[in-house]
Design a protein around this motif. Structure first.
Motif, PDB file in Angstrom:
ATOM      1  N   PRO A  23     -12.143   1.027   9.237  1.00  0.00           N
ATOM      2  CA  PRO A  23     -12.310   0.446   7.908  1.00  0.00           C
ATOM      3  C   PRO A  23     -11.117   0.773   7.022  1.00  0.00           C
ATOM      4  N   HIS A  24     -10.800  -0.160   6.154  1.00  0.00           N
ATOM      5  CA  HIS A  24      -9.655   0.022   5.250  1.00  0.00           C
ATOM      6  C   HIS A  24     -10.046  -0.402   3.837  1.00  0.00           C
TER       7      HIS A  24
ATOM      8  N   SER B  67     -11.489  -1.904   0.512  1.00  0.00           N
ATOM      9  CA  SER B  67     -11.835  -3.267   0.119  1.00  0.00           C
ATOM     10  C   SER B  67     -11.073  -4.320   0.928  1.00  0.00           C
ATOM     11  N   GLU B  68     -10.067  -3.907   1.673  1.00  0.00           N
ATOM     12  CA  GLU B  68      -9.293  -4.844   2.489  1.00  0.00           C
ATOM     13  C   GLU B  68     -10.003  -5.178   3.800  1.00  0.00           C
ATOM     14  N   GLY B  69     -11.096  -4.509   4.083  1.00  0.00           N
ATOM     15  CA  GLY B  69     -11.848  -4.783   5.310  1.00  0.00           C
ATOM     16  C   GLY B  69     -11.463  -3.840   6.436  1.00  0.00           C
ATOM     17  N   TRP B  70     -11.085  -4.386   7.572  1.00  0.00           N
ATOM     18  CA  TRP B  70     -10.774  -3.603   8.763  1.00  0.00           C
ATOM     19  C   TRP B  70      -9.326  -3.810   9.175  1.00  0.00           C
ATOM     20  N   ARG B  71      -8.740  -2.772   9.778  1.00  0.00           N
ATOM     21  CA  ARG B  71      -7.377  -2.870  10.296  1.00  0.00           C
ATOM     22  C   ARG B  71      -7.332  -2.245  11.685  1.00  0.00           C
TER      23      ARG B  71
ATOM     24  N   ARG C 235     -14.858   0.518  14.898  1.00  0.00           N
ATOM     25  CA  ARG C 235     -15.676  -0.460  15.601  1.00  0.00           C
ATOM     26  C   ARG C 235     -14.875  -0.967  16.789  1.00  0.00           C
TER      27      ARG C 235
ATOM     28  N   GLY D 102     -12.697 -12.209  15.202  1.00  0.00           N
ATOM     29  CA  GLY D 102     -13.476 -11.080  14.716  1.00  0.00           C
ATOM     30  C   GLY D 102     -14.807 -10.943  15.411  1.00  0.00           C
TER      31      GLY D 102
ATOM     32  N   GLU E 120     -10.892  -1.130  15.683  1.00  0.00           N
ATOM     33  CA  GLU E 120     -10.485  -1.224  14.282  1.00  0.00           C
ATOM     34  C   GLU E 120     -11.119  -0.091  13.487  1.00  0.00           C
TER      35      GLU E 120
ATOM     36  N   GLU F  45     -20.249  -0.321  16.306  1.00  0.00           N
ATOM     37  CA  GLU F  45     -19.620   0.460  15.243  1.00  0.00           C
ATOM     38  C   GLU F  45     -20.022   1.917  15.428  1.00  0.00           C
TER      39      GLU F  45
END
Length: 97
Positions: free
Chosen positions: A14-15, A17-21, A69, A80, A12, A89
């Motif tokens: 980082p994206h 404030s939406e977290g991870w994608r 990560r 998760g 994944e 990470e």
């Protein structure tokens, strides 16, 4: 007695404030299963295989190292990192080197 273990992994990125994608333009490329048959080939081993593959691809493409990560679960993929057997990470160097 079988010593085979299935390890499921997902990469994944980082994206904000939406977290991870899922990582990359082809997320299916960075999600899968590795089967090991040696007790020494654990979740950390599988994460190292995935990271090696990532770095090799970045080097081959001349890409800048990314912030990602790698999450590894024993058996099936879960939700998760909290459910994972191992998470690592990778962050690009920030010191300019």
């Amino acid at each position: 007695m079988s010593t085979e273990t299935d390890w499921t992994y997902r990469v994944e990125e980082p994206h904000g404030s939406e977290g991870w994608r899922p990582y990359g333009d082809d997320p299916g490329r960075w999600r899968g299963t590795v089967t090991t048959d040696d007790p020494k080939e654990n979740a950390e081993y599988v994460a190292a295989l995935v990271v090696t593959d990532l770095v090799t691809e970045w080097d081959r493409e001349g890409a800048v190292r990314k912030h990602v990560r790698v999450i590894v679960w024993e058996g099936e993929e879960d939700t998760g990192p909290a459910d994972a057997a191992f998470t690592v990470e990778i962050q690009p160097a920030t010191d300019g080197d």
